[in-house]
Design an enzyme around this catalytic site. Structure first.
Site, PDB file in Angstrom:
ATOM      1  N   CYS A 175       0.811  -1.228   0.000  1.00 45.05           N
ATOM      2  CA  CYS A 175       0.000   0.000   0.000  1.00 45.05           C
ATOM      3  C   CYS A 175       0.842   1.275   0.000  1.00 45.05           C
ATOM      4  CB  CYS A 175      -0.997  -0.009   1.155  1.00 45.05           C
ATOM      5  SG  CYS A 175      -0.274   0.019   2.804  1.00 45.05           S
ATOM      6  N   HIS A 217      -2.607   0.899   6.892  1.00 44.22           N
ATOM      7  CA  HIS A 217      -2.933   0.781   5.468  1.00 44.22           C
ATOM      8  C   HIS A 217      -3.234   2.182   4.952  1.00 44.22           C
ATOM      9  CE1 HIS A 217      -4.130  -1.220   1.781  1.00 44.22           C
ATOM     10  NE2 HIS A 217      -5.199  -0.446   1.746  1.00 44.22           N
ATOM     11  N   HIS A 259      -5.954   2.030  -3.949  1.00 43.17           N
ATOM     12  CA  HIS A 259      -4.940   1.494  -3.044  1.00 43.17           C
ATOM     13  C   HIS A 259      -4.473   0.137  -3.537  1.00 43.17           C
ATOM     14  CE1 HIS A 259      -7.854  -1.271  -0.749  1.00 43.17           C
ATOM     15  NE2 HIS A 259      -8.552  -0.699  -1.694  1.00 43.17           N
TER      16      HIS A 259
END
Length: 146
Positions: free
Chosen positions: A57, A108, A120
């Site tokens: 990510c 994240h 993402h």
């Protein structure tokens, strides 16, 4: 006296450009980072990945921003330390959205693309999801504007 006058005019011009030109530049870079990021939809997830061969990510976010000339910290935790906090209601394109997934705190990150969506690199690769998705809504941690 003439130098003071000229310096004043130049200073005012710079201030004027900074106040009124900064938003346009910011909006342009937000659009370009989103355009770049969208080119990598479908790229596989790779733990520690920072290239189009595979992204995690924060590697994906960093790569996308680097293509616009902006260098960012490598990890999600360090990314969260940057920028200005923004509320979910104030999100703008290009803002970073953070989630708590496998550990406490920001673990994240994705890029907000507008319309309640973000892009993402998840375990299923680079994709677009909605912030209102049950999982992401429950794990939303916050957002930052760079």
């Amino acid at each position: 006296m003439k130098k003071v006058f000229i310096m004043s005019i130049m200073s005012f011009g710079l201030l004027f450009t900074g106040v009124f030109g900064g938003h346009e530049a910011s909006a342009a870079s937000s659009k370009s980072v989103i355009g770049i990021a969208k080119k990598y939809i479908g790229t596989p997830y790779k733990f520690g990945g920072t290239t189009p061969k595979g992204f995690d990510c924060s590697g994906f976010v960093g790569y996308s921003y680097k293509k616009t000339g902006k260098n960012l910290p490598r990890t999600t935790g360090d990314l969260y330390k940057k920028g200005k906090k923004v509320t979910k209601k104030s999100l703008k394109e290009g803002d970073l959205v953070f989630f708590t997934t496998y550990k406490k705190g920001a673990s994240h990150v994705g890029i907000y693309i507008g319309d309640n969506k973000f892009i993402h690199s998840s375990s299923k690769g680079v994709k677009i999801d909605k912030l209102s998705n049950t999982y992401w809504k429950a794990n939303y941690y916050g957002a930052k504007r760079l």
